[in-house]
Design a protein around this motif. Structure first.
Motif, PDB file in Angstrom:
ATOM      1  N   PRO A   1     -40.929 -91.808  20.758  1.00 51.76           N
ATOM      2  CA  PRO A   1     -41.278 -92.732  19.123  1.00 51.76           C
ATOM      3  C   PRO A   1     -39.690 -93.714  19.138  1.00 51.76           C
ATOM      4  O   PRO A   1     -39.113 -93.277  19.563  1.00 51.76           O
ATOM      5  CB  PRO A   1     -41.151 -91.247  18.387  1.00 51.76           C
ATOM      6  CG  PRO A   1     -40.188 -90.377  18.969  1.00 51.76           C
ATOM      7  CD  PRO A   1     -39.763 -90.578  19.804  1.00 51.76           C
ATOM      8  N   SER A  48     -39.171 -91.517   8.273  1.00 49.18           N
ATOM      9  CA  SER A  48     -39.240 -92.456   9.335  1.00 49.18           C
ATOM     10  C   SER A  48     -38.958 -93.370   8.649  1.00 49.18           C
ATOM     11  O   SER A  48     -38.421 -94.054   7.827  1.00 49.18           O
ATOM     12  CB  SER A  48     -40.311 -92.632  10.182  1.00 49.18           C
ATOM     13  OG  SER A  48     -41.637 -93.519   9.919  1.00 49.18           O
ATOM     14  N   TYR A 105     -54.447 -81.377  20.176  1.00 46.93           N
ATOM     15  CA  TYR A 105     -54.592 -81.628  18.926  1.00 46.93           C
ATOM     16  C   TYR A 105     -54.509 -80.591  17.891  1.00 46.93           C
ATOM     17  O   TYR A 105     -53.602 -80.453  17.254  1.00 46.93           O
ATOM     18  CB  TYR A 105     -55.413 -82.808  18.899  1.00 46.93           C
ATOM     19  CG  TYR A 105     -54.733 -83.197  17.058  1.00 46.93           C
ATOM     20  CD1 TYR A 105     -54.178 -83.709  17.011  1.00 46.93           C
ATOM     21  CD2 TYR A 105     -55.956 -83.378  16.053  1.00 46.93           C
ATOM     22  CE1 TYR A 105     -53.389 -84.388  16.060  1.00 46.93           C
ATOM     23  CE2 TYR A 105     -55.462 -83.203  14.858  1.00 46.93           C
ATOM     24  CZ  TYR A 105     -54.346 -84.385  14.837  1.00 46.93           C
ATOM     25  OH  TYR A 105     -54.036 -85.168  13.123  1.00 46.93           O
ATOM     26  N   ASP A 158     -45.242 -85.493  17.926  1.00 46.33           N
ATOM     27  CA  ASP A 158     -46.357 -85.666  17.356  1.00 46.33           C
ATOM     28  C   ASP A 158     -47.863 -84.320  17.840  1.00 46.33           C
ATOM     29  O   ASP A 158     -47.280 -84.111  19.636  1.00 46.33           O
ATOM     30  CB  ASP A 158     -47.518 -87.179  17.909  1.00 46.33           C
ATOM     31  CG  ASP A 158     -48.580 -87.000  18.484  1.00 46.33           C
ATOM     32  OD1 ASP A 158     -48.855 -87.746  16.789  1.00 46.33           O
ATOM     33  OD2 ASP A 158     -49.478 -87.031  18.592  1.00 46.33           O
ATOM     34  N   TYR A 203     -50.347 -83.853  19.455  1.00 50.05           N
ATOM     35  CA  TYR A 203     -51.470 -83.954  20.712  1.00 50.05           C
ATOM     36  C   TYR A 203     -50.137 -84.570  21.397  1.00 50.05           C
ATOM     37  O   TYR A 203     -50.228 -84.166  22.641  1.00 50.05           O
ATOM     38  CB  TYR A 203     -52.303 -85.031  20.474  1.00 50.05           C
ATOM     39  CG  TYR A 203     -53.115 -84.992  21.506  1.00 50.05           C
ATOM     40  CD1 TYR A 203     -54.171 -84.854  21.963  1.00 50.05           C
ATOM     41  CD2 TYR A 203     -52.572 -86.924  22.771  1.00 50.05           C
ATOM     42  CE1 TYR A 203     -55.054 -85.605  23.595  1.00 50.05           C
ATOM     43  CE2 TYR A 203     -53.798 -87.388  23.168  1.00 50.05           C
ATOM     44  CZ  TYR A 203     -54.445 -86.536  24.121  1.00 50.05           C
ATOM     45  OH  TYR A 203     -55.747 -86.551  25.270  1.00 50.05           O
ATOM     46  N   GLU A 243     -44.550 -89.197  25.000  1.00 47.10           N
ATOM     47  CA  GLU A 243     -44.480 -90.529  24.894  1.00 47.10           C
ATOM     48  C   GLU A 243     -42.995 -90.370  23.481  1.00 47.10           C
ATOM     49  O   GLU A 243     -43.493 -89.263  23.022  1.00 47.10           O
ATOM     50  CB  GLU A 243     -45.649 -90.559  23.603  1.00 47.10           C
ATOM     51  CG  GLU A 243     -47.452 -90.017  24.393  1.00 47.10           C
ATOM     52  CD  GLU A 243     -47.249 -91.488  24.896  1.00 47.10           C
ATOM     53  OE1 GLU A 243     -47.039 -92.585  24.431  1.00 47.10           O
ATOM     54  OE2 GLU A 243     -48.206 -91.761  25.448  1.00 47.10           O
ATOM     55  N   HIS A 286     -44.897 -92.600   6.570  1.00 47.08           N
ATOM     56  CA  HIS A 286     -44.769 -92.075   8.129  1.00 47.08           C
ATOM     57  C   HIS A 286     -43.704 -91.429   8.077  1.00 47.08           C
ATOM     58  O   HIS A 286     -42.533 -91.382   8.041  1.00 47.08           O
ATOM     59  CB  HIS A 286     -44.955 -93.151   8.853  1.00 47.08           C
ATOM     60  CG  HIS A 286     -44.835 -92.764  10.519  1.00 47.08           C
ATOM     61  ND1 HIS A 286     -46.119 -92.622  10.709  1.00 47.08           N
ATOM     62  CD2 HIS A 286     -43.702 -92.725  11.435  1.00 47.08           C
ATOM     63  CE1 HIS A 286     -46.390 -92.219  12.221  1.00 47.08           C
ATOM     64  NE2 HIS A 286     -44.503 -92.294  12.132  1.00 47.08           N
ATOM     65  N   GLY A 308     -42.552 -87.580  10.049  1.00 47.24           N
ATOM     66  CA  GLY A 308     -42.224 -86.577  11.615  1.00 47.24           C
ATOM     67  C   GLY A 308     -42.087 -85.610  11.589  1.00 47.24           C
ATOM     68  O   GLY A 308     -41.398 -84.829  10.477  1.00 47.24           O
ATOM     69  N   ASP A 366     -39.511 -87.210  17.667  1.00 46.16           N
ATOM     70  CA  ASP A 366     -40.466 -86.209  16.856  1.00 46.16           C
ATOM     71  C   ASP A 366     -42.359 -85.920  18.086  1.00 46.16           C
ATOM     72  O   ASP A 366     -42.575 -86.841  19.086  1.00 46.16           O
ATOM     73  CB  ASP A 366     -40.732 -87.588  16.731  1.00 46.16           C
ATOM     74  CG  ASP A 366     -42.291 -87.263  16.142  1.00 46.16           C
ATOM     75  OD1 ASP A 366     -42.946 -87.149  15.077  1.00 46.16           O
ATOM     76  OD2 ASP A 366     -42.970 -88.580  15.940  1.00 46.16           O
ATOM     77  N   HIS A 381     -45.272 -95.380  20.593  1.00 45.57           N
ATOM     78  CA  HIS A 381     -44.249 -95.365  21.140  1.00 45.57           C
ATOM     79  C   HIS A 381     -44.626 -96.168  22.280  1.00 45.57           C
ATOM     80  O   HIS A 381     -44.805 -96.782  21.936  1.00 45.57           O
ATOM     81  CB  HIS A 381     -45.717 -94.000  21.774  1.00 45.57           C
ATOM     82  CG  HIS A 381     -45.509 -92.802  20.210  1.00 45.57           C
ATOM     83  ND1 HIS A 381     -46.189 -92.874  19.216  1.00 45.57           N
ATOM     84  CD2 HIS A 381     -44.694 -92.039  20.433  1.00 45.57           C
ATOM     85  CE1 HIS A 381     -46.163 -92.541  18.565  1.00 45.57           C
ATOM     86  NE2 HIS A 381     -45.231 -91.519  18.760  1.00 45.57           N
ATOM     87  N   ARG A 414     -39.855 -81.562   9.546  1.00 44.98           N
ATOM     88  CA  ARG A 414     -40.084 -82.624   8.854  1.00 44.98           C
ATOM     89  C   ARG A 414     -39.146 -84.046   8.576  1.00 44.98           C
ATOM     90  O   ARG A 414     -37.990 -83.654   8.126  1.00 44.98           O
ATOM     91  CB  ARG A 414     -41.115 -83.012   8.201  1.00 44.98           C
ATOM     92  CG  ARG A 414     -42.412 -82.171   8.181  1.00 44.98           C
ATOM     93  CD  ARG A 414     -43.451 -82.383   7.198  1.00 44.98           C
ATOM     94  NE  ARG A 414     -44.829 -81.378   7.767  1.00 44.98           N
ATOM     95  CZ  ARG A 414     -45.230 -80.460   6.940  1.00 44.98           C
ATOM     96  NH1 ARG A 414     -43.653 -79.489   6.386  1.00 44.98           N
ATOM     97  NH2 ARG A 414     -46.176 -79.841   7.478  1.00 44.98           N
ATOM     98  N   ASN A 451     -47.181 -76.923  15.696  1.00 46.59           N
ATOM     99  CA  ASN A 451     -46.111 -78.208  14.519  1.00 46.59           C
ATOM    100  C   ASN A 451     -45.799 -76.781  13.246  1.00 46.59           C
ATOM    101  O   ASN A 451     -44.880 -76.837  13.116  1.00 46.59           O
ATOM    102  CB  ASN A 451     -46.931 -78.796  14.689  1.00 46.59           C
ATOM    103  CG  ASN A 451     -45.636 -79.776  15.374  1.00 46.59           C
ATOM    104  OD1 ASN A 451     -45.207 -79.277  16.083  1.00 46.59           O
ATOM    105  ND2 ASN A 451     -46.425 -81.082  15.491  1.00 46.59           N
TER     106      ASN A 451
END
Length: 267
Positions: free
Chosen positions: A160, A217, A196, A171, A173, A158, A222, A224, A169, A145, A214, A203
């Motif tokens: 990505p 990546s 979190y 995340d 948190y 943040e 991985h 997102g 994306d 990030h 979803r 989500n």
């Protein structure tokens, strides 16, 4: 809003509150069970059982202090009632992330690797440009990030770097921290206490409602989560990136590029 905490001292198993009593605790409060000498040894077993029984709650078994902390998480009903709000937050997150990243690219005069933005920003991690300022924002390149914080409002986001030109994306948190730090959203229509854990529930429920989905990546295994209602972009897999770079390197006589070696991971 700051949560209040009810503290109960537990001197025997009989003094444990019932599941019905625990479940009746509103989200505005937390419960702390403090285990006294005679029952300290049973704390972990009790905590693990509570985790199984209290779905929709966060149960924290303290690793040092003889206590268990219990908090009710945001409910499905609360998420459903505020689904339009969370969807708009996700759209705003995606747009702001894109705007800020390109402001930084222009300031630093970077040549963006549109298929794999991390390939561009990874080079900053070992130099003085890893941390800096762009307009009224502080930035910090780290991990997958590039983080931004507004120096005036404290808003954070943040962005990505491993989803091609997809910068939305969510995340769990980072998404809840963004929501809570955005002045235009205040007062929030629904409180978020556990950044979190509440973020995960938001989500997952938004995915079940079809509002979020979803995505894969550039990095193997991985994934997102992004808002469904968006202009979709193509995201190349690590295998596609390896194949693409192999072809390019053959043309110039270089050895094969491997994304895992690039990230410092063997494959």
């Amino acid at each position: 809003m700051i949560r209040k905490t009810d503290i109960i001292s537990i001197n025997s198993i009989k003094e444990l509150p019932s599941l019905e009593r625990i479940k009746s605790i509103p989200r505005e409060k937390t419960l702390k069970l403090v285990f006294e000498n005679e029952v300290k040894s049973k704390r972990e077993k009790i905590g693990e059982n509570l985790k199984k029984e209290l779905l929709g709650f966060q149960v924290g078994i303290h690793t040092i202090e003889p206590e268990i902390n219990i908090a009710k998480l945001i409910t499905d009903e609360e998420i459903v009632s505020n689904q339009d709000f969370f969807e708009q937050c996700a759209k705003d997150y995606r747009e702001l992330g894109k705007v800020l990243l390109f402001k930084l690219i222009n300031k630093l005069n970077l040549k963006l690797n549109e298929d794999f933005p991390l390939g561009t920003f990874n080079a900053l991690k070992s130099g003085k440009k890893q941390i800096g300022k762009v307009e009224n924002w502080k930035y910090f390149v780290h991990g997958f990030h590039c983080g931004f914080e507004n120096k005036t409002t404290g808003q954070t986001i943040e962005v990505p770097l491993v989803f091609g030109l997809e910068f939305g994306d969510l995340d769990p948190y980072f998404f809840t921290k963004y929501i809570k730090s955005t002045p235009n959203y205040k007062p929030l229509p629904i409180e978020i206490y556990e950044d979190y854990a509440d973020g995960i529930r938001i989500n997952e429920k938004m995915i079940s409602l079809g509002k979020f989905e979803r995505i894969s990546s550039n990095i193997g295994n991985h994934f997102g989560i992004v808002v469904t209602d968006r202009e979709k972009v193509n995201i190349k897999s690590c295998e596609e990136l390896d194949e693409q770079n192999e072809k390019q390197n053959k043309q110039v006589g270089n050895s094969k590029f491997n994304i895992w070696k690039f990230l410092g991971l063997k494959k």
